[in-house]
Design an enzyme around this catalytic site. Structure first.
Site, short mmCIF file in Angstrom:
data_model
loop_
_atom_site.label_atom_id
_atom_site.label_comp_id
_atom_site.label_asym_id
_atom_site.label_seq_id
_atom_site.Cartn_x
_atom_site.Cartn_y
_atom_site.Cartn_z
N CYS A 186 0.82 -1.22 0.00
CA CYS A 186 0.00 0.00 0.00
C CYS A 186 0.85 1.26 0.00
CB CYS A 186 -0.93 0.01 1.21
SG CYS A 186 -2.02 -1.42 1.22
N ASN A 190 -10.16 -0.57 -2.06
CA ASN A 190 -8.73 -0.40 -1.78
C ASN A 190 -7.94 -0.92 -2.98
OD1 ASN A 190 -6.07 -0.68 -0.91
ND2 ASN A 190 -6.61 -1.51 1.09
N HIS A 215 -3.87 7.05 1.47
CA HIS A 215 -4.14 5.72 0.90
C HIS A 215 -5.59 5.37 1.21
CE1 HIS A 215 -4.15 1.57 0.02
NE2 HIS A 215 -4.07 1.16 1.27
#
Ligand code: ACO
Length: 337
Positions: A118, A294, A265
């Site tokens: 990530c 995500n 993020h």
């Protein structure tokens, strides 16, 4: 100083709603929205794609073309490509060369992958910035791209992670700025391997006697599916992202009051809101997780590029990118836009 000359993004066309997922697993739109803020995501996984399947590099190419066009340069002007992904199309060669094959006209410039999950895009941005700042290269593309959908476990056993992830891509084109132009003014990177077992995918792993075997796909928690200690990830992400923002601001001699836009993020809407509350400026935070889920290394450039096209980021504003993910690895970048 390195600056962002152009941004781009791309997602598969096919929308998968929370209701669509109830055909595969015991879940509900209410559970997913309450815990994560996600309403839908884009998947190119077979059975969901209406117009054929996209590969990771196809999405990356589309995002890169948009970034090149907004930077007003041709791909032949690129001196290097840094590609962040944890879902490459092939074990090897890396995604960089697969993308390079599609780029025309091709030049024998260096292309390589950064695999920091990530936080991958901020790590890749730091590498690209160093090349520009050192005068090694004039134009460097930075890509964050994920094809998560093909690796998710579509059953009740996999619901803890399958409902969270989506496919997408984002790209920046970096170039050198002159003294009085805006640019990337600071980047702070952190990792802590003490948490390496808290979020990951176990197989294939070449430390095993047999890297990949049929049993790795079996059972309630196959080794090929993502595993995550969700509550620990939640707690650490909510703490570390505000902490690293404060750190990068302090290093640059700036304060929270100087920030105009924060692009975090897109892991979870509740984490994003906690970061906004901690910093005392929820109105400065960009969020598109409701529509894309995500998308790991793609989430920051995807959210930022979309915000740019929507006019939410203006020339001269101070923008902070911040991420946290597996490793654990996290980081923040400050950009005078
Ligand atoms: N649908 C319905 N029920 C579910 C689902 C689902 N998709 N997934 C899990 N459940 C069930 C569990 O089985 C459990 O049932 P039980 O109480 O009968 O045992 C119950 O819901 C609660 O499960 P928890 O895992 O404890 O749920 P939690 O409240 O922690 O929420 C979540 C899970 C959303 C993953 C949360 O921990 C979280 O947001 N973590 C942050 C991590 C994150 O966002 N990771 C993304 C990747 S990492 C990154 O990008 C930083």
């Amino acid at each position: 100083m390195a600056r962002v000359l152009g941004t781009g993004h791309a997602v598969p066309r096919h929308v998968v709603t929370n209701a669509d997922l109830t055909a595969f697993m015991e879940t509900s739109d209410e559970w997913i929205q309450q815990r994560s803020g996600i309403r839908e995501r884009r998947w190119s996984r077979q059975g969901f794609a209406t117009q054929g399947e996209a590969r990771n590099v196809d999405l990356a190419l589309e995002a890169l073309h948009m970034a090149l066009s907004s930077a007003k340069i041709d791909s032949s002007a690129l001196d290097a490509v840094v590609y962040a992904t944890i879902t490459p199309d092939e074990e090897f060669p890396g995604s960089g060369v697969l993308l390079q094959e599609l780029l025309a006209p091709a030049k024998a410039v260096p292309v390589f992958e950064v695999r920091n999950h990530c936080a991958g895009f901020i790590y890749a941005l730091a590498v690209a910035r160093a090349y520009i700042d050192s005068g090694t290269y004039k134009h460097v593309a930075v890509i964050g791209c994920e094809l998560q959908s093909t690796g998710l476990l579509l059953s009740s056993a996999g619901r803890g992670t399958a409902v969270l992830f989506g496919d997408g891509a984002g790209a920046f084109v970096l170039g050198a700025s002159t003294f009085d132009q805006p640019g990337i003014i600071g980047i702070e990177l952190c990792s802590d391997g003490a948490f390496a077992d808290k979020l990951g995918v176990d197989a294939p792993g070449f430390a095993r006697a047999c890297a990949l075997q049929a049993s790795h796909f079996d059972g309630e928690q196959p080794l090929t599916a993502p595993r995550m200690e969700g509550q620990l990830v939640f707690k650490m992400a909510s703490q570390k992202m505000p902490e690293v923002i404060r750190k990068v601001l302090q290093k640059c001699g700036l304060g929270l009051e100087n920030l105009d836009v924060i692009v975090p993020h897109q892991a979870n809407q509740r984490i994003i809101e906690m970061v906004g509350r901690d910093l005392g400026c929820p109105e400065k935070i960009i969020s598109n997780i409701a529509r894309y889920g995500n998308t790991t290394a793609a989430s920051i450039p995807l959210a930022l590029s979309e915000a740019v096209t929507q006019g939410k980021i203006q020339h001269g504003q101070l923008v902070c990118l911040v991420s946290f993910g597996a490793g654990f690895s996290w980081g923040a970048a400050l950009i005078r836009w």
